[in-house]
Design a protein around this motif. Structure first.
Motif, PDB file in Angstrom:
ATOM      1  N   ASN A   7     -65.507   6.462 -23.660  1.00  0.00           N
ATOM      2  CA  ASN A   7     -66.067   7.030 -24.890  1.00  0.00           C
ATOM      3  C   ASN A   7     -65.867   8.528 -25.028  1.00  0.00           C
ATOM      4  OD1 ASN A   7     -67.049   4.690 -26.110  1.00  0.00           O
ATOM      5  ND2 ASN A   7     -68.714   4.626 -24.620  1.00  0.00           N
ATOM      6  N   ILE A   8     -65.073   9.098 -24.153  1.00  0.00           N
ATOM      7  CA  ILE A   8     -64.808  10.528 -24.280  1.00  0.00           C
ATOM      8  C   ILE A   8     -63.769  10.739 -25.371  1.00  0.00           C
ATOM      9  CG2 ILE A   8     -63.840  12.534 -23.105  1.00  0.00           C
ATOM     10  CD1 ILE A   8     -65.112  11.527 -20.529  1.00  0.00           C
ATOM     11  N   ARG A   9     -63.995  11.694 -26.222  1.00  0.00           N
ATOM     12  CA  ARG A   9     -63.048  12.005 -27.281  1.00  0.00           C
ATOM     13  C   ARG A   9     -61.827  12.683 -26.675  1.00  0.00           C
ATOM     14  NH1 ARG A   9     -63.597  14.062 -33.133  1.00  0.00           N
ATOM     15  NH2 ARG A   9     -65.703  13.251 -32.961  1.00  0.00           N
ATOM     16  N   LYS A  10     -60.654  12.089 -26.886  1.00  0.00           N
ATOM     17  CA  LYS A  10     -59.433  12.662 -26.350  1.00  0.00           C
ATOM     18  C   LYS A  10     -58.703  13.408 -27.461  1.00  0.00           C
ATOM     19  CE  LYS A  10     -60.282   9.393 -23.109  1.00  0.00           C
ATOM     20  NZ  LYS A  10     -61.204   8.270 -23.336  1.00  0.00           N
ATOM     21  N   VAL A  11     -58.377  14.625 -27.202  1.00  0.00           N
ATOM     22  CA  VAL A  11     -57.768  15.490 -28.199  1.00  0.00           C
ATOM     23  C   VAL A  11     -56.459  16.021 -27.635  1.00  0.00           C
ATOM     24  CG1 VAL A  11     -58.057  17.683 -29.406  1.00  0.00           C
ATOM     25  CG2 VAL A  11     -60.015  16.176 -29.116  1.00  0.00           C
ATOM     26  N   GLU A  12     -55.429  16.010 -28.473  1.00  0.00           N
ATOM     27  CA  GLU A  12     -54.161  16.626 -28.085  1.00  0.00           C
ATOM     28  C   GLU A  12     -54.346  18.124 -28.295  1.00  0.00           C
ATOM     29  OE1 GLU A  12     -50.658  16.395 -26.476  1.00  0.00           O
ATOM     30  OE2 GLU A  12     -51.357  14.483 -27.314  1.00  0.00           O
ATOM     31  N   PRO A  13     -54.441  18.909 -27.242  1.00  0.00           N
ATOM     32  CA  PRO A  13     -54.810  20.308 -27.465  1.00  0.00           C
ATOM     33  C   PRO A  13     -53.664  21.145 -28.044  1.00  0.00           C
ATOM     34  CG  PRO A  13     -54.456  19.932 -25.136  1.00  0.00           C
ATOM     35  CD  PRO A  13     -54.282  18.596 -25.818  1.00  0.00           C
ATOM     36  N   TYR A  14     -54.015  22.103 -28.873  1.00  0.00           N
ATOM     37  CA  TYR A  14     -53.076  23.112 -29.372  1.00  0.00           C
ATOM     38  C   TYR A  14     -52.668  23.971 -28.187  1.00  0.00           C
ATOM     39  CZ  TYR A  14     -51.702  27.434 -31.828  1.00  0.00           C
ATOM     40  OH  TYR A  14     -51.048  28.541 -32.291  1.00  0.00           O
ATOM     41  N   PHE A 113     -52.336  24.921 -36.417  1.00  0.00           N
ATOM     42  CA  PHE A 113     -53.725  24.515 -36.238  1.00  0.00           C
ATOM     43  C   PHE A 113     -54.270  23.651 -37.387  1.00  0.00           C
ATOM     44  CE2 PHE A 113     -56.287  25.071 -32.763  1.00  0.00           C
ATOM     45  CZ  PHE A 113     -56.239  26.311 -32.161  1.00  0.00           C
ATOM     46  N   VAL A 116     -54.250  20.143 -36.404  1.00  0.00           N
ATOM     47  CA  VAL A 116     -55.180  19.914 -35.292  1.00  0.00           C
ATOM     48  C   VAL A 116     -56.611  19.768 -35.813  1.00  0.00           C
ATOM     49  CG1 VAL A 116     -56.077  20.857 -33.121  1.00  0.00           C
ATOM     50  CG2 VAL A 116     -53.665  21.193 -33.697  1.00  0.00           C
ATOM     51  N   TRP A 117     -57.027  20.664 -36.705  1.00  0.00           N
ATOM     52  CA  TRP A 117     -58.394  20.569 -37.249  1.00  0.00           C
ATOM     53  C   TRP A 117     -58.562  19.314 -38.097  1.00  0.00           C
ATOM     54  CZ3 TRP A 117     -57.294  26.223 -38.618  1.00  0.00           C
ATOM     55  CH2 TRP A 117     -57.680  27.053 -37.562  1.00  0.00           C
ATOM     56  N   LEU A 120     -59.015  16.562 -35.705  1.00  0.00           N
ATOM     57  CA  LEU A 120     -60.296  16.702 -35.012  1.00  0.00           C
ATOM     58  C   LEU A 120     -61.454  16.228 -35.889  1.00  0.00           C
ATOM     59  CD1 LEU A 120     -61.508  18.009 -32.367  1.00  0.00           C
ATOM     60  CD2 LEU A 120     -61.843  20.060 -33.729  1.00  0.00           C
ATOM     61  N   TYR A 121     -61.435  16.614 -37.154  1.00  0.00           N
ATOM     62  CA  TYR A 121     -62.533  16.251 -38.062  1.00  0.00           C
ATOM     63  C   TYR A 121     -62.236  14.965 -38.845  1.00  0.00           C
ATOM     64  CZ  TYR A 121     -64.193  21.027 -37.198  1.00  0.00           C
ATOM     65  OH  TYR A 121     -64.633  22.174 -36.608  1.00  0.00           O
ATOM     66  N   ARG A 122     -61.119  14.323 -38.501  1.00  0.00           N
ATOM     67  CA  ARG A 122     -60.738  13.076 -39.167  1.00  0.00           C
ATOM     68  C   ARG A 122     -60.618  13.239 -40.692  1.00  0.00           C
ATOM     69  NH1 ARG A 122     -64.430   9.964 -34.602  1.00  0.00           N
ATOM     70  NH2 ARG A 122     -62.970  10.491 -32.978  1.00  0.00           N
TER      71      ARG A 122
ATOM     72  N   THR B  96     -67.336  16.079 -27.420  1.00  0.00           N
ATOM     73  CA  THR B  96     -66.387  15.480 -26.485  1.00  0.00           C
ATOM     74  C   THR B  96     -66.936  14.226 -25.802  1.00  0.00           C
ATOM     75  OG1 THR B  96     -65.589  17.714 -26.035  1.00  0.00           O
ATOM     76  CG2 THR B  96     -64.908  16.003 -24.488  1.00  0.00           C
ATOM     77  N   PHE B  97     -68.177  14.283 -25.382  1.00  0.00           N
ATOM     78  CA  PHE B  97     -68.678  13.228 -24.488  1.00  0.00           C
ATOM     79  C   PHE B  97     -69.520  12.155 -25.186  1.00  0.00           C
ATOM     80  CE2 PHE B  97     -68.419  16.923 -21.406  1.00  0.00           C
ATOM     81  CZ  PHE B  97     -67.189  16.521 -20.910  1.00  0.00           C
ATOM     82  N   ASN B  99     -69.251  10.065 -27.824  1.00  0.00           N
ATOM     83  CA  ASN B  99     -68.321   9.534 -28.806  1.00  0.00           C
ATOM     84  C   ASN B  99     -68.413   8.009 -28.879  1.00  0.00           C
ATOM     85  OD1 ASN B  99     -66.313  10.172 -30.674  1.00  0.00           O
ATOM     86  ND2 ASN B  99     -64.665   9.831 -29.195  1.00  0.00           N
ATOM     87  N   ASP B 234     -59.701  20.640 -23.531  1.00  0.00           N
ATOM     88  CA  ASP B 234     -58.805  20.119 -24.568  1.00  0.00           C
ATOM     89  C   ASP B 234     -59.473  20.224 -25.945  1.00  0.00           C
ATOM     90  OD1 ASP B 234     -56.984  19.526 -22.630  1.00  0.00           O
ATOM     91  OD2 ASP B 234     -57.233  17.349 -22.726  1.00  0.00           O
ATOM     92  N   TYR B 237     -59.757  24.002 -27.025  1.00  0.00           N
ATOM     93  CA  TYR B 237     -58.497  24.594 -27.478  1.00  0.00           C
ATOM     94  C   TYR B 237     -58.127  24.122 -28.880  1.00  0.00           C
ATOM     95  CZ  TYR B 237     -57.470  26.731 -22.958  1.00  0.00           C
ATOM     96  OH  TYR B 237     -57.525  27.503 -21.840  1.00  0.00           O
ATOM     97  N   SER B 238     -58.611  22.950 -29.266  1.00  0.00           N
ATOM     98  CA  SER B 238     -58.314  22.447 -30.609  1.00  0.00           C
ATOM     99  C   SER B 238     -59.106  23.174 -31.683  1.00  0.00           C
ATOM    100  CB  SER B 238     -58.662  20.965 -30.716  1.00  0.00           C
ATOM    101  OG  SER B 238     -57.996  20.256 -29.720  1.00  0.00           O
TER     102      SER B 238
END
Lengths: 355, 355
Positions: A7-14, A113, A116-117, A120-122, B96-97, B99, B234, B237-238
């Protein structure tokens, strides 16, 4: 994978531009080659004499900085929002204003960015392709959307669009929020701030990181109608009531007050840019007309990635992405005249060696 | 309402404690009454000599500060995340956690931002009622959930739970992330950092705003397994690659290095707290056993809101919420001995006047 990881949100970091340490020529993150205004030093000394005040929370309304910006631009304080760099300001704008089910529109070649935002905020989004000369096509922004954002000048192209162009896009989008990201406007031309009284759906964002020589302090701001600024502040207070630390408020305020130093610094950078553009042209580089403190260059005879690596090996850092449509381009920040001379000495040698 | 306003995200903003200016006795936002460590002054002078470096972006990895914290706590650097105050750190942790579709659990009487972040990020949540003495009931946290967060000591009650209690909750929740928010731990007892090697689903957050006398600099941190810290970075940084400005990195690092000053300051505050608790008791106030740098007091004979207003009229600021279950309580920060004497002088007079 453990259960808790599911359940951790995975983000492709900038991936931010490299911040190399030591003796290098740093032309990779569009910093200003000149120091902050002399008033900042005085502000540092004053704060030092009251260092015990660091134990107290900073003013959550950032009043002194908001007031200095309002004075500078001749607008009411209720029209000014400040944040931790324009990244923080823009991120808050995405969260607050782009809350529709319709896609927001921005150019395909632009500040990375935005995507990315949105993810992140869908927020749904559609990238509108710039033309073969990297120009935005204004008619592409007429369709139904959930909001519009574009930088002017655009990054990394350094292309500036005049106010007529900007106003045309705003005029066609009065049912959504239009954000003009003006990180580099002071090197370019007229700001969309001139339109702020006319359009209450307009947000203009700017930063202290470029023209104001204070990337290290992380200060950005947005100017818009009092209603939009109120919504932004409501969202910001929900995240973190005290985002601007004491030093950014005090040093930032000092930096805004010195209009003379600001104008002089910009003048020097624009002068160096115009000279550097000529030098690039003499060496056969091509580039869109530069209006930021950077030039987006390509050479028909040399591979951009190879040249980027060769420069880096010499301790000269520029920015290279290698992404779609801009594989053969590098973004070169305008440094001091001396830094640019070193760059051109190397480029001349690089070209001569390859015949 | 104009069309563009429909899609703006409306947020009920958190209302931070007042930040009165001028000559007042400020016991309302749990700041430290003592200045930052002397090393911070030296760091300010050093940075002043290099003020030109403010033109450059700060190190996005915050390496110097992360390293100082890792050294201080004897953990690897990969276990440390820093942010703009613990509010920024906690907000990133929520994003992040937490979710999952299942509700996260936290106490009903606790830090009021938890609910704000949950609503902002649309995280389902359930508040677990503390008992009549404001104690958390650990069995309430055994049910299926999407994560758990609680402060220790709790705020605004100032109640500390021992490590056995904390570990029991972690042990019953190994499939989700458990966050122990230790903003006030240095005034209290054992930190859950002692459990960090044993549970890789544990995040411990702390701050520079309380025991380290640097609320004005906005620095907070989280310590956990390298995997959890990577996910946090991650996400961070986003949002914004450069959240920590140069001054917070440099001054923060200096503050961590002076362990002697830190211990001494805490000792003084704990001593004043113990004395102040006795004074409150003598005047007939009741309160949970205080373990933070604040005391959560109520008086059976006097209305809390009236007393709060009377104190404010005297220039003595304490915190009052008037919310459910705590209508008759005020939170009083432990200031200097002199500040507390002034408070008690007023309280004695207030009580005497009312007979």
């Amino acid at each position: 994978m453990k259960a808790f990881e599911q359940n951790i949100r995975k983000v492709e970091p900038y991936v931010p531009g490299e911040q190399p340490q030591g003796q290098v020529i740093k032309l990779n993150t569009n910093e200003n080659p000149y120091p902050p205004a002399p008033g900042v030093l005085e502000a540092m000394q004053n704060l030092e004499a009251h260092m015990d005040t660091l134990r107290l929370y900073p003013d959550p309304t950032s009043d002194c900085l908001v007031e200095a910006l309002a004075d500078y631009y001749g607008v009411e304080k209720e029209r000014v929002f400040v944040g931790v760099g324009s990244d923080d300001v823009l991120s808050m704008c995405f969260l607050t204003f782009f809350n529709s089910d319709k896609p927001i529109f921005f150019p395909d070649i632009t500040y990375s960015f935005y995507k990315v935002w949105a993810e992140l905020y869908r927020i749904p989004y559609e990238c509108k392709a710039v033309d073969k000369d990297f120009r935005m096509i204004k008619e592409d922004y007429y369709g139904e959307n959930g909001g519009v954002i574009f930088p002017n000048p655009n990054a990394p192209t350094s292309l500036y669009e005049d106010l007529e162009f900007v106003e045309d896009i705003i005029r066609h989008n009065q049912d959504v929020i239009v954000i003009v990201d003006e990180a580099y406007i002071d090197f370019a031309g007229h700001s969309a701030l001139e339109l702020i009284d006319k359009y209450d759906n307009l947000i203009v964002t700017q930063t202290f990181s470029k023209a104001r020589s204070m990337a290290g302090m992380r200060i950005g701001y947005a100017i818009g109608s009092p209603l939009l600024i109120k919504y932004l502040n409501d969202a910001k207070y929900s995240f973190n009531s005290y985002t601007m630390n004491k030093t950014s408020l005090v040093y930032g305020t000092a930096a805004v007050k010195d209009r003379g130093y600001f104008d002089e610094t910009i003048h020097k950078i624009v002068e160096t840019r115009e000279w550097a553009a000529e030098e690039f042209a003499k060496l056969g580089f091509v580039f869109p007309k530069p209006s930021g403190n950077f030039i987006f260059v390509s050479h028909p005879d040399y591979d951009a990635r190879e040249l980027f690596e060769a420069l880096k090996a010499e301790g000269i850092y520029v920015r290279y992405w290698g992404s779609r449509r801009i594989e053969q381009y590098m973004r070169v920040t305008v440094g001091t005249r001396a830094e640019m001379e070193t760059l051109f000495d190397f480029l001349r040698k690089y070209i001569a060696d390859r015949g």
